[in-house]
Design an enzyme around this catalytic site. Structure first.
Site, PDB file in Angstrom:
ATOM      1  N   ARG A 264      76.896  22.635  61.570  1.00 20.98           N
ATOM      2  CA  ARG A 264      78.069  21.760  61.750  1.00 20.98           C
ATOM      3  C   ARG A 264      78.858  21.644  60.452  1.00 20.98           C
ATOM      4  O   ARG A 264      80.058  21.389  60.473  1.00 20.98           O
ATOM      5  CB  ARG A 264      77.597  20.397  62.287  1.00 20.98           C
TER       6      ARG A 264
ATOM      7  N   ASP B 298      69.050  20.980  57.010  1.00 24.60           N
ATOM      8  CA  ASP B 298      68.858  21.924  58.116  1.00 24.60           C
ATOM      9  C   ASP B 298      69.935  21.754  59.202  1.00 24.60           C
ATOM     10  O   ASP B 298      70.052  22.583  60.091  1.00 24.60           O
ATOM     11  CB  ASP B 298      67.463  21.742  58.709  1.00 24.60           C
TER      12      ASP B 298
ATOM     13  N   LYS C  56      62.265  24.514  56.983  1.00 28.05           N
ATOM     14  CA  LYS C  56      61.658  24.639  58.302  1.00 28.05           C
ATOM     15  C   LYS C  56      60.189  25.035  58.166  1.00 28.05           C
ATOM     16  O   LYS C  56      59.806  25.626  57.143  1.00 28.05           O
ATOM     17  CB  LYS C  56      62.370  25.751  59.090  1.00 28.05           C
TER      18      LYS C  56
HETATM   19  N1  BES Z   1      69.950  27.019  63.594  1.00 31.14           N
HETATM   20  C1  BES Z   1      69.317  25.783  63.866  1.00 31.14           C
HETATM   21  C2  BES Z   1      69.211  25.496  65.351  1.00 31.14           C
HETATM   22  C3  BES Z   1      68.130  26.238  66.086  1.00 31.14           C
HETATM   23  C4  BES Z   1      66.803  25.936  65.892  1.00 31.14           C
HETATM   24  C5  BES Z   1      68.472  27.187  67.019  1.00 31.14           C
HETATM   25  C6  BES Z   1      65.819  26.604  66.608  1.00 31.14           C
HETATM   26  C7  BES Z   1      67.500  27.838  67.751  1.00 31.14           C
HETATM   27  C8  BES Z   1      66.184  27.572  67.548  1.00 31.14           C
HETATM   28  C9  BES Z   1      70.132  24.642  63.240  1.00 31.14           C
HETATM   29  O1  BES Z   1      70.741  24.939  62.037  1.00 31.14           O
HETATM   30  C10 BES Z   1      69.160  23.554  62.976  1.00 31.14           C
HETATM   31  O2  BES Z   1      68.292  23.746  62.171  1.00 31.14           O
HETATM   32  N2  BES Z   1      69.335  22.434  63.660  1.00 31.14           N
HETATM   33  C11 BES Z   1      68.471  21.329  63.508  1.00 31.14           C
HETATM   34  C12 BES Z   1      69.320  20.085  63.523  1.00 31.14           C
HETATM   35  C13 BES Z   1      68.560  18.829  63.152  1.00 31.14           C
HETATM   36  C14 BES Z   1      68.150  18.871  61.718  1.00 31.14           C
HETATM   37  C15 BES Z   1      69.448  17.644  63.424  1.00 31.14           C
HETATM   38  C16 BES Z   1      67.490  21.333  64.677  1.00 31.14           C
HETATM   39  O3  BES Z   1      67.881  21.655  65.798  1.00 31.14           O
HETATM   40  O4  BES Z   1      66.322  21.036  64.450  1.00 31.14           O
HETATM   41 ZN    ZN Z   2      71.207  26.879  61.722  1.00 34.84          ZN
HETATM   42 MN    MN Z   3      69.440  24.628  60.398  1.00 40.79          MN
END
Ligand code: BES
Ligand code: ZN
Ligand code: MN
Length: 501
Positions: free
Chosen positions: A354, A350, A280
């Site tokens: 899931r 990331d 990230k």
């Molecule tokens: N934990 C994050 C989701 C998240 C991001 C929650 C920012 C709150 C604020 C999750 O693990 C994640 O990184 N999801 C990705 C999925 C994508 C790679 C398909 C996302 O939401 O960017």
């Molecule tokens: Zn996450």
């Molecule tokens: Mn993530």
């Protein structure tokens, strides 16, 4: 904090503060009118002078009101008389608690539950008063060395009810409110703890503290070798980049009959989400300590229902690990086999939530659940879709989804349904495995739920995406304790139904 219920003549209350409601156009609530009579028009005079701003939630302090026994009166503006609804009632209680906190008042008598709220009874008002007051007064202290305790804090709130007939009902509801508030607080504390303290093993230890001394609770903690034996290839794929060993935590509360099928709550327990190799950006990455808020809400809800001694069986299931980059970490393009036997191409490391959830959801089959609800900070897309006010809700069972929507409305901890149509499933297609772990930018919350839906075919299931509601950012950064109120309300209703059946 202590809450007591009284039915007392307010003129004689020698408390530090009495809180009463007033309405637009100088109209008074019953208790405000009583204080006005005793003080021979003092309250109406103040209102007529126009010191108090208009609008629900405005407050005005009055000191040494003539012929009263209290030190102060706090007037809380409630908007137009006869128009109080859920939202305004919550707003005025929040305003009261904030004013008491900021003035460092230790004890107060609150007359707000006497106000008429559209379609709401006394029990609802008392419960909201307790949970909101505790919410506002919460402060995180574990890792702050300056003496934040120096300032006095509200220790006791007396809730005044209009008639002595209402005492018993109000007292019963205080208990409910306190149990929910304690669950919310536990969830906030775990969320706010730094990720170097709140690790997967720490979550397991916390589950042990909740289970301790409660004969109805049982804890099982699986370690890496047990997880490997179960062939949870998706969970292990996420955990492998971290030095912290994963944990699979199962905390069950057995308040129901032995043969009652359990309701299962599954909480995402990523104690830090760096994104892994698909790392990230640095900005606000600290907030990914909150990626275990689903897990924390499961523990908070279980603590609450145990305190309430609900006559049902509930099992909390928490897959927990860190998501970090490393020489041993999972790479984009890796293919793993989940516990279900379905293979997954991990195109983005990331999208790890899931992956840990799918194995947990498969494991749940052995519990023969009445229903499974998973709770996860799963997608940034959910924050874009719904903002910070509603959790995303998707599921394969309309009744279950509706129960959760209702529970959200009752508690103000709201959820909003998104479609789980098969049309979206195509986005998870890949040439190299049974499915990919990402489905592109479009409908990100829905494709994440579509992925989970492939592992939940054997039971009624719903998914709460709490990415937008679990914590606040900015200067007021902190965990909210959501969706504990929603979950406990849902379980209380289920318990009521099973008692009637
Ligand atoms: N934990 C994050 C989701 C998240 C991001 C929650 C920012 C709150 C604020 C999750 O693990 C994640 O990184 N999801 C990705 C999925 C994508 C790679 C398909 C996302 O939401 O960017
Ligand atoms: Zn996450
Ligand atoms: Mn993530």
């Amino acid at each position: 904090m202590e809450f007591t219920v009284k039915n007392a003549p307010i003129a004689k209350q020698s408390t530090a503060c009495i809180v009463v409601g007033v309405f637009d156009s100088h109209r008074l609530s019953e208790s405000a009118a009583e204080l006005d009579r005793i003080s021979r028009g003092y309250i109406v005079n103040v209102l007529k002078r126009g010191d108090m701003k208009a609008g629900a939630g405005q407050v005005q302090w009055l000191h040494d009101v003539p012929r009263t026994a209290c030190e102060r009166v706090l007037l809380v503006s409630c908007g137009k008389k006869g128009e109080l609804n859920d939202a305004t009632y919550r707003k005025i209680v929040r305003a009261m608690a904030g004013a008491l906190r900021d003035a460092a008042i230790k004890e107060a008598l609150c007359c707000l539950p006497e106000l008429e709220v559209k379609d709401r009874d006394l029990a609802w008002k008392v419960r909201e008063t307790v949970t909101i007051t505790e919410d506002v007064l919460y402060r995180f202290e574990h890792t702050v060395s300056k003496d934040t305790n120096a300032r006095a804090r509200l220790a006791r709130l007396h809730i005044n009810v209009a008639s002595s007939d209402e005492l018993a009902a109000a007292r019963a509801e205080v208990k409910v409110g306190k149990a929910i508030a304690a669950g919310v607080k536990l969830t906030k504390e775990l969320g706010n703890l730094p990720p170097n303290i709140c690790t997967p093993s720490y979550l397991a230890e916390e589950a042990g503290r909740i289970a301790a001394d409660d004969p109805r609770m049982k804890l099982t903690v699986l370690e890496e070798k047990d997880i490997a034996k179960l062939k949870m290839g998706a969970l292990l794929a996420v955990a492998r980049g971290s030095r912290q060993p994963p944990r699979f935590i199962v905390l069950s509360y057995n308040g129901g009959a032995k043969n009652d099928k359990p309701i299962v709550l599954v909480g995402k327990g990523i104690t830090f989400d760096s994104g892994g190799i698909s790392i990230k950006p640095a900005a606000a990455m600290d907030e990914m300590k909150y990626d275990m808020c689903g897990a924390a809400s499961v523990l908070g809800a279980l603590a609450a229902i145990a305190a309430l001694e609900l006559p049902i069986n509930v099992t909390g299931v928490i897959p927990s690990c860190e998501n970090l980059p490393d020489g041993n970490a999972t790479k984009p393009g890796d293919v793993v086999t989940s516990m279900s036997g379905q293979t997954i191409e991990i195109l983005n490391t990331d999208a790890e939530g899931r992956l840990i959830l799918c194995d947990a959801l498969t494991w749940c089959e052995r519990l023969e659940p009445a229903a499974v609800v998973d709770i996860a900070t799963l997608t940034g897309a959910c924050v874009i879709a719904l903002g910070k006010h509603a959790a995303g809700l998707l599921g394969n069972d309309a009744d279950l989804v509706n129960e959760l929507l209702t529970a959200g409305r009752e508690t103000g901890d709201r959820a909003w349904e998104l479609p789980l149509w098969d049309d979206y499933q195509d986005q998870l297609k890949t040439n190299f495995a049974d499915m990919a772990n990402v489905g592109g930018r479009e409908g990100g919350t829905i494709t994440a739920a579509c992925f989970l839906a492939r592992f939940t075919k054997k039971y009624p299931w719903a998914h709460l995406d709490i990415a937008g509601v679990a914590w606040r950012s900015g200067s007021d950064k902190g965990a909210t304790g959501r969706p504990v109120p929603l979950l406990v309300e849902f379980l209380m209703k289920r318990a009521q139904e099973s008692a009637q059946a």
